[in-house]
Design a protein around this motif. Structure first.
Motif, mmCIF file in Angstrom:
data_model
loop_
_atom_site.group_PDB
_atom_site.id
_atom_site.type_symbol
_atom_site.label_atom_id
_atom_site.label_comp_id
_atom_site.label_asym_id
_atom_site.label_seq_id
_atom_site.Cartn_x
_atom_site.Cartn_y
_atom_site.Cartn_z
ATOM 1 N N GLU A 151 -6.144 -0.690 10.257
ATOM 2 C CA GLU A 151 -6.392 0.680 9.787
ATOM 3 C C GLU A 151 -7.033 1.651 10.768
ATOM 4 O O GLU A 151 -8.008 0.934 11.169
ATOM 5 C CB GLU A 151 -7.155 0.486 8.526
ATOM 6 C CG GLU A 151 -6.963 1.869 7.726
ATOM 7 C CD GLU A 151 -7.592 1.858 6.328
ATOM 8 O OE1 GLU A 151 -7.990 2.947 5.877
ATOM 9 O OE2 GLU A 151 -7.725 0.890 5.664
ATOM 10 N N TYR A 152 -6.382 2.491 11.040
ATOM 11 C CA TYR A 152 -7.055 3.611 12.112
ATOM 12 C C TYR A 152 -6.878 4.941 11.436
ATOM 13 O O TYR A 152 -5.791 5.392 11.241
ATOM 14 C CB TYR A 152 -6.330 3.458 13.498
ATOM 15 C CG TYR A 152 -6.648 4.233 14.412
ATOM 16 C CD1 TYR A 152 -8.045 4.490 14.975
ATOM 17 C CD2 TYR A 152 -6.025 5.508 14.654
ATOM 18 C CE1 TYR A 152 -8.154 5.299 15.800
ATOM 19 C CE2 TYR A 152 -6.425 6.347 15.659
ATOM 20 C CZ TYR A 152 -7.655 6.330 16.306
ATOM 21 O OH TYR A 152 -7.978 7.306 17.000
ATOM 22 N N GLU A 153 -7.952 5.518 11.087
ATOM 23 C CA GLU A 153 -8.037 7.056 10.677
ATOM 24 C C GLU A 153 -6.985 7.087 9.454
ATOM 25 O O GLU A 153 -6.259 7.953 9.328
ATOM 26 C CB GLU A 153 -7.685 8.019 11.820
ATOM 27 C CG GLU A 153 -8.651 8.011 12.813
ATOM 28 C CD GLU A 153 -8.176 9.017 13.933
ATOM 29 O OE1 GLU A 153 -7.181 9.607 14.051
ATOM 30 O OE2 GLU A 153 -9.453 9.143 14.767
ATOM 31 N N GLY A 154 -7.141 6.043 8.566
ATOM 32 C CA GLY A 154 -6.278 6.241 7.364
ATOM 33 C C GLY A 154 -4.680 5.690 7.496
ATOM 34 O O GLY A 154 -4.034 5.747 6.485
ATOM 35 N N PRO A 190 -9.681 -4.259 10.564
ATOM 36 C CA PRO A 190 -8.459 -5.306 10.328
ATOM 37 C C PRO A 190 -8.223 -5.105 8.975
ATOM 38 O O PRO A 190 -8.933 -5.012 8.145
ATOM 39 C CB PRO A 190 -9.101 -6.695 10.726
ATOM 40 C CG PRO A 190 -10.409 -6.343 11.428
ATOM 41 C CD PRO A 190 -10.664 -5.101 11.200
ATOM 42 N N VAL A 191 -6.709 -5.594 8.634
ATOM 43 C CA VAL A 191 -6.351 -5.803 7.492
ATOM 44 C C VAL A 191 -5.749 -7.250 7.094
ATOM 45 O O VAL A 191 -5.006 -7.616 7.984
ATOM 46 C CB VAL A 191 -4.971 -4.651 7.156
ATOM 47 C CG1 VAL A 191 -4.281 -5.145 5.608
ATOM 48 C CG2 VAL A 191 -5.479 -3.256 7.375
ATOM 49 N N TYR A 192 -6.537 -7.933 6.351
ATOM 50 C CA TYR A 192 -6.376 -9.327 6.132
ATOM 51 C C TYR A 192 -5.357 -9.586 4.827
ATOM 52 O O TYR A 192 -5.566 -8.852 3.770
ATOM 53 C CB TYR A 192 -7.570 -9.882 6.253
ATOM 54 C CG TYR A 192 -8.431 -9.822 7.381
ATOM 55 C CD1 TYR A 192 -8.153 -10.528 8.328
ATOM 56 C CD2 TYR A 192 -9.595 -9.012 7.475
ATOM 57 C CE1 TYR A 192 -8.924 -10.813 9.409
ATOM 58 C CE2 TYR A 192 -10.336 -9.043 8.586
ATOM 59 C CZ TYR A 192 -10.012 -9.940 9.641
ATOM 60 O OH TYR A 192 -10.897 -9.624 11.050
ATOM 61 N N GLU A 193 -4.894 -10.712 5.105
ATOM 62 C CA GLU A 193 -4.281 -11.490 3.870
ATOM 63 C C GLU A 193 -5.059 -12.738 3.837
ATOM 64 O O GLU A 193 -5.122 -13.548 4.778
ATOM 65 C CB GLU A 193 -2.735 -11.641 3.786
ATOM 66 C CG GLU A 193 -2.299 -12.119 2.476
ATOM 67 C CD GLU A 193 -0.896 -11.734 2.415
ATOM 68 O OE1 GLU A 193 -0.161 -12.641 1.467
ATOM 69 O OE2 GLU A 193 -0.263 -10.767 2.643
ATOM 70 N N THR A 194 -5.763 -12.977 2.667
ATOM 71 C CA THR A 194 -6.161 -14.313 2.451
ATOM 72 C C THR A 194 -5.490 -15.405 1.716
ATOM 73 O O THR A 194 -4.852 -15.119 0.822
ATOM 74 C CB THR A 194 -7.467 -14.036 1.718
ATOM 75 O OG1 THR A 194 -8.328 -13.075 2.166
ATOM 76 C CG2 THR A 194 -8.440 -15.282 1.368
ATOM 77 N N LEU A 195 -5.294 -16.224 2.577
ATOM 78 C CA LEU A 195 -4.448 -17.547 1.737
ATOM 79 C C LEU A 195 -5.458 -18.772 1.519
ATOM 80 O O LEU A 195 -6.578 -18.652 1.959
ATOM 81 C CB LEU A 195 -3.480 -18.208 2.986
ATOM 82 C CG LEU A 195 -2.775 -17.162 3.782
ATOM 83 C CD1 LEU A 195 -1.889 -17.800 4.889
ATOM 84 C CD2 LEU A 195 -1.497 -16.499 2.894
#
Length: 108
Positions: free
Chosen positions: A30-33, A51-56
């Motif tokens: 994510e950068y400036e929305g 960082p945009v994470y997905e948690t497994l």
């Protein structure tokens, strides 16, 4: 489709993840929305990204003795399939230890 012109990839050291309750995978930044789906090439942009994470879920089982994909814990199989799906390329091998015989060849 493929990732950067790559036909397939290899996952090494899957066994390093054996003891985690959760595994976070960065899928975007994510950068400036705005959501960036590719790794930022500009260092100034990168320094201001989140960082945009997905948690497994982790599998909390040893994979070092697995000789076939089907031998892997279900959550480890799901992790490999998740990586393959999100990279939009096939995975040809998965290593579960440092010895050569600890490599699982995948049929894709």
């Amino acid at each position: 489709a493929n990732f950067n012109g790559i036909d397939s990839i290899v996952i090494t050291k899957l066994d390093v993840l054996d003891d985690f309750d959760e595994i976070k995978v960065c899928l975007a930044y994510e950068y400036e929305g705005k959501i960036l789906r590719e790794f930022p090439a500009d260092i100034d942009v990168l320094m201001n990204c989140v960082p945009v994470y997905e948690t497994l879920k982790g599998w909390r089982q040893k994979t070092g003795d697995c000789l076939k994909f089907e031998d892997l814990p279900v959550k480890a199989q799901e992790y490999v399939e998740f990586i393959q799906y999100n990279m939009k390329t096939s995975i040809s091998m998965v290593s579960v230890g440092k010895d050569r015989e600890r490599t699982i060849i995948l049929e894709n």
